[in-house]
Enzyme design. Sequence first.
Site, PDB file in Angstrom:
ATOM      1  N   GLU A  41      23.477  63.321 -64.449  1.00 27.81           N
ATOM      2  CA  GLU A  41      23.209  62.507 -63.260  1.00 27.81           C
ATOM      3  C   GLU A  41      22.486  63.391 -62.255  1.00 27.81           C
ATOM      4  O   GLU A  41      23.034  64.398 -61.806  1.00 27.81           O
ATOM      5  CB  GLU A  41      24.516  61.981 -62.662  1.00 27.81           C
ATOM      6  CG  GLU A  41      24.336  61.216 -61.362  1.00 27.81           C
ATOM      7  CD  GLU A  41      25.646  60.895 -60.672  1.00 27.81           C
ATOM      8  OE1 GLU A  41      25.638  60.726 -59.431  1.00 27.81           O
ATOM      9  OE2 GLU A  41      26.687  60.826 -61.357  1.00 27.81           O
ATOM     10  N   ARG A  45      18.987  63.782 -53.549  1.00 34.95           N
ATOM     11  CA  ARG A  45      19.324  64.289 -52.218  1.00 34.95           C
ATOM     12  C   ARG A  45      18.310  65.264 -51.637  1.00 34.95           C
ATOM     13  O   ARG A  45      18.494  65.739 -50.530  1.00 34.95           O
ATOM     14  CB  ARG A  45      20.703  64.970 -52.257  1.00 34.95           C
ATOM     15  CG  ARG A  45      21.862  64.009 -52.410  1.00 34.95           C
ATOM     16  CD  ARG A  45      23.167  64.734 -52.270  1.00 34.95           C
ATOM     17  NE  ARG A  45      24.309  63.834 -52.369  1.00 34.95           N
ATOM     18  CZ  ARG A  45      25.579  64.228 -52.304  1.00 34.95           C
ATOM     19  NH1 ARG A  45      25.853  65.512 -52.126  1.00 34.95           N
ATOM     20  NH2 ARG A  45      26.557  63.356 -52.412  1.00 34.95           N
ATOM     21  N   THR A  69      23.384  59.047 -55.971  1.00 35.40           N
ATOM     22  CA  THR A  69      23.133  58.910 -54.539  1.00 35.40           C
ATOM     23  C   THR A  69      21.940  57.991 -54.279  1.00 35.40           C
ATOM     24  O   THR A  69      21.064  58.293 -53.477  1.00 35.40           O
ATOM     25  CB  THR A  69      22.919  60.283 -53.863  1.00 35.40           C
ATOM     26  OG1 THR A  69      23.846  61.234 -54.373  1.00 35.40           O
ATOM     27  CG2 THR A  69      23.161  60.180 -52.357  1.00 35.40           C
ATOM     28  N   LYS A 129      32.367  53.853 -59.466  1.00 37.03           N
ATOM     29  CA  LYS A 129      32.601  55.224 -59.013  1.00 37.03           C
ATOM     30  C   LYS A 129      33.696  55.200 -57.954  1.00 37.03           C
ATOM     31  O   LYS A 129      33.629  54.388 -57.016  1.00 37.03           O
ATOM     32  CB  LYS A 129      31.304  55.796 -58.439  1.00 37.03           C
ATOM     33  CG  LYS A 129      31.448  57.163 -57.770  1.00 37.03           C
ATOM     34  CD  LYS A 129      30.083  57.625 -57.254  1.00 37.03           C
ATOM     35  CE  LYS A 129      30.204  58.920 -56.478  1.00 37.03           C
ATOM     36  NZ  LYS A 129      28.882  59.435 -56.042  1.00 37.03           N
TER      37      LYS A 129
END
Length: 219
Positions: A41, A45, A69, A129
């Site tokens: 993953e 960011r 994210t 999640k």
Amino acid sequence: MKTMMDILKLTGICPILAYAEPDQAAPAARALVEGGLPIIEVLQRDENALNNLKTIVREVPQAYAGAGTVLTVRQAEEVIDAGAKFVVMPGFKKEVVEYCLDHDVMVIPGCATPTEVMMIADYDIKVAKFFPFYQMGGCQTLNEISGPYPDMRFIVTGALNSENFMPALESPKTLAAGGDWMFQDHDALKNRDYKQISRNMRESVCRVLDWRNARKFGF
């Protein structure tokens, strides 16, 4: 080829790559494959993240690469166009969820409350999640808020490392623990020591398998 869910069920770990330099992305993904866990993953960011995802998709096709994210529909569009096989969100945003589902890409929304679990379940999503895991009460909270949804499983994240990720697997609701310790232990990624990343990954997977076997046979 095993699916992502098969691999996560077996290993109990979801590797997360964050803040990698452009030359580190592909070797880091290959190191995971060699370490026995071909899932990565890539957190979106920093300015390198999208290109790192593209590089992994292009140069390490044996890796099951996704994006984390993801906050907006625009980001979802970018990572899906880049070849992401799954999208992970820190929370729930229906526009992003619907965009991913409309494009037949697995989406894993984030949750920390019963309301968010209910919103995710409304889309018939089976994997969510749970974040941040320990700060929100760990296994006890996870078991309680997910009780009405027996088929839903969770990837748990939030400051997990090679020492504290194992207790997260004690909940039957935990599909996998997500973190970047396989890159951080022994400063492996920082030192570009990709063999060490493979060793870190292999050691963590073996710990999970040994622990599960011990429980199964009552050792």
